[in-house]
Design an enzyme around this catalytic site. Structure first.
Site, PDB file in Angstrom:
ATOM      1  N   CYS A  46     -35.875 -59.455  54.008  1.00  0.00           N
ATOM      2  CA  CYS A  46     -36.303 -59.691  55.398  1.00  0.00           C
ATOM      3  C   CYS A  46     -35.243 -60.547  56.090  1.00  0.00           C
ATOM      4  O   CYS A  46     -35.539 -61.522  56.757  1.00  0.00           O
ATOM      5  CB  CYS A  46     -37.687 -60.334  55.458  1.00  0.00           C
ATOM      6  SG  CYS A  46     -37.856 -61.855  54.501  1.00  0.00           S
ATOM      7  N   GLY A  69     -47.805 -60.538  46.698  1.00  0.00           N
ATOM      8  CA  GLY A  69     -48.480 -59.333  46.220  1.00  0.00           C
ATOM      9  C   GLY A  69     -48.771 -58.275  47.254  1.00  0.00           C
ATOM     10  O   GLY A  69     -49.385 -57.254  46.929  1.00  0.00           O
ATOM     11  N   ASP A  78     -37.479 -56.844  46.150  1.00  0.00           N
ATOM     12  CA  ASP A  78     -37.617 -57.515  47.447  1.00  0.00           C
ATOM     13  C   ASP A  78     -37.042 -58.910  47.243  1.00  0.00           C
ATOM     14  O   ASP A  78     -37.747 -59.853  46.905  1.00  0.00           O
ATOM     15  CB  ASP A  78     -39.091 -57.552  47.849  1.00  0.00           C
ATOM     16  CG  ASP A  78     -39.302 -58.170  49.221  1.00  0.00           C
ATOM     17  OD1 ASP A  78     -38.313 -58.356  49.948  1.00  0.00           O
ATOM     18  OD2 ASP A  78     -40.461 -58.486  49.558  1.00  0.00           O
ATOM     19  N   CYS A 110     -39.880 -59.138  42.463  1.00  0.00           N
ATOM     20  CA  CYS A 110     -40.129 -60.469  43.059  1.00  0.00           C
ATOM     21  C   CYS A 110     -41.413 -60.319  43.865  1.00  0.00           C
ATOM     22  O   CYS A 110     -41.387 -60.222  45.093  1.00  0.00           O
ATOM     23  CB  CYS A 110     -38.968 -60.911  43.927  1.00  0.00           C
ATOM     24  SG  CYS A 110     -37.388 -61.016  43.047  1.00  0.00           S
ATOM     25  N   ASP A 142     -42.864 -62.443  38.903  1.00  0.00           N
ATOM     26  CA  ASP A 142     -42.447 -63.519  39.801  1.00  0.00           C
ATOM     27  C   ASP A 142     -42.114 -64.746  38.976  1.00  0.00           C
ATOM     28  O   ASP A 142     -42.759 -65.009  37.961  1.00  0.00           O
ATOM     29  CB  ASP A 142     -43.531 -63.852  40.832  1.00  0.00           C
ATOM     30  CG  ASP A 142     -42.931 -64.525  42.064  1.00  0.00           C
ATOM     31  OD1 ASP A 142     -42.514 -63.803  42.991  1.00  0.00           O
ATOM     32  OD2 ASP A 142     -42.851 -65.772  42.084  1.00  0.00           O
TER      33      ASP A 142
END
Length: 438
Positions: free
Chosen positions: A375, A257, A322, A253, A277
């Site tokens: 995150c 970048g 991610d 994902c 992506d």
């Protein structure tokens, strides 16, 4: 961008805040076109007003509702955002109070609300005279939605208030120096020569933290790829991947970048990096970032959860997933998350995360390593995903992360927002173990 054109800076900020709160648009969508063509000082002011008003919206709105004798007319919805902005300027900026009040009144006229200028003036003057009221609720005190505070306190009973406090602070600006151009000493020297004071990062090998944020055009060699802007917590993925020459790597994902670039800088002798992506437009951001650092990857627009649509059958030695998440670990950088995210989103995100993990696992070579990252600071998206996955896969082995940051959860390592002034990140390392195959 609809509704954010022309007019004064305050009117622009008011429209942006309104579009975040009432139309579900993000600051990431709204601000870039609004900032184009503005002088640097006005750009900084507009960003601060929008970010600050969103950061403190729950607290400021609670105060505003206390001061309104009756709700504002629906057709005057912009005035709520104007008053929130005015309160933010009174409570959290160095703007002279009389100037904040006067200019808020003038902006009400600009927005076509001449008949309510007296109300704007009265509320802001009374707010200045009376001072900020005592918080009437935890949501007001911490300026967070109630559902999020409840989840955080349940997940992290000892750390939840620390997370809330960190979310309300402005984040530092962190850089990643390119080891092809700098070591830590030369990176700090180059920044010092450009008049920028900085210090080494605490967690990641190539991290530098600026003492004060600055525009990227002030960073020496930025356009030549000597530095990239990336939070230190996000840089940890390259160390956990244990990259080596000749490996085939998937960044599942990848947009925009930053991590793809970090992977290529960290190990230039990889056989291939595939940056995937689902958003074709966002692949353009990856291209820009890789061109700037003079690195190459194979870019693919596809859903990582559907390998049949993009995978060529050649297994990957390393995979970085991610995963799309709630962003609850980066609220200090994206305070509009507190206004845009809903509790009902978390279950849908968790389903997506597990689906992506299942799909990527099929493309991993036996003996290969997958690093799962978010995150987020919510266990529903982190430890529980890894627990569910391992329970369903005999060939998945959890590799302990023995580094000295974060909290060991038993299913990965959680960096709490604000710990060592970092963003909130979760990492888990999984290896495909042939010993468990029947």
């Amino acid at each position: 961008m609809s509704g954010v054109t022309g007019g004064s800076l305050r009117a622009t900020a008011t429209r942006i805040i309104h579009q975040v709160v009432h139309q579900g648009q993000s600051l990431g969508q709204l601000l870039p076109p609004a900032l184009e063509g503005l002088p640097a000082e006005e750009r900084g002011r507009l960003q601060d007003w929008c970010f600050g008003s969103c950061r403190w919206w729950h607290r400021l709105n609670a105060e505003l509702q206390q001061r309104l004798h009756k709700p504002l007319p629906k057709r005057q919805g912009l005035l709520e955002s104007l008053l929130i902005l005015g309160l933010y300027q009174l409570r959290h900026t160095r703007i002279a109070p009389h100037a904040a009040i006067h200019q808020s009144v003038e902006t009400a006229r600009e927005l076509g609300s001449h008949q309510l200028t007296g109300l704007i003036n009265g509320i802001l003057r009374k707010s200045l005279r009376d001072g900020e009221p005592e918080p009437g609720s935890e949501a007001m005190r911490h300026s967070h939605p109630q559902w999020l505070m409840a989840k955080l306190s349940a997940n992290w009973p000892e750390q939840w208030q620390t997370i809330l406090e960190a979310n309300n602070r402005k984040p530092p600006m962190s850089l990643r120096f390119n080891p092809g151009h700098h070591d830590q000493t030369s990176a700090l020297a180059a920044l010092a020569d450009a008049g920028l004071t900085a210090h080494p990062g605490q967690l990641a090998a190539h991290a530098i933290q600026l003492d004060e944020a600055c525009p990227v055009d002030r960073i020496p060699g930025f356009n030549q790829g000597h530095f990239s802007v990336q939070d230190e917590a996000a840089q940890l993925c390259t160390e956990l991947l244990e990259l080596a020459p000749g490996q085939r790597v998937l960044d599942a994902c990848a947009a925009p970048g930053g991590k793809t670039g970090a992977i290529l800088e960290n190990q230039p002798a990889l056989a291939e990096v595939v940056a995937l992506d689902s958003d074709r437009e966002r692949l353009g951001r990856i291209t820009e970032n890789l061109e700037r650092i003079d690195a190459n990857a194979r870019l693919v627009a596809a859903d990582a959860g559907d390998p049949g649509a993009w995978w060529d059958g050649a297994a990957f030695d390393r995979i970085l997933l991610d995963a799309p998440c709630s962003g609850t670990g980066v609220i200090r950088r994206h305070p509009d998350i507190k206004l845009l995210r809903r509790e009902t989103d978390i279950r849908d995100l968790a389903d997506t995360q597990l689906r992506l993990l299942e799909a990527c696992w099929h493309t991993l070579a036996t003996g290969g390593r997958l690093v799962y990252a978010t995150c987020s600071v919510l266990q529903q998206e982190n430890t529980r995903i890894i627990q569910r996955f391992i329970n369903g896969h005999m060939d998945a082995q959890l590799v302990p992360i023995t580094l000295d940051w974060g909290i060991e959860t038993g299913y990965g390592r959680q960096l709490i927002t604000g710990e060592r002034d970092q963003d909130g990140f979760f990492y888990a390392c999984l290896e495909k173990n042939p010993a468990h195959w029947a």
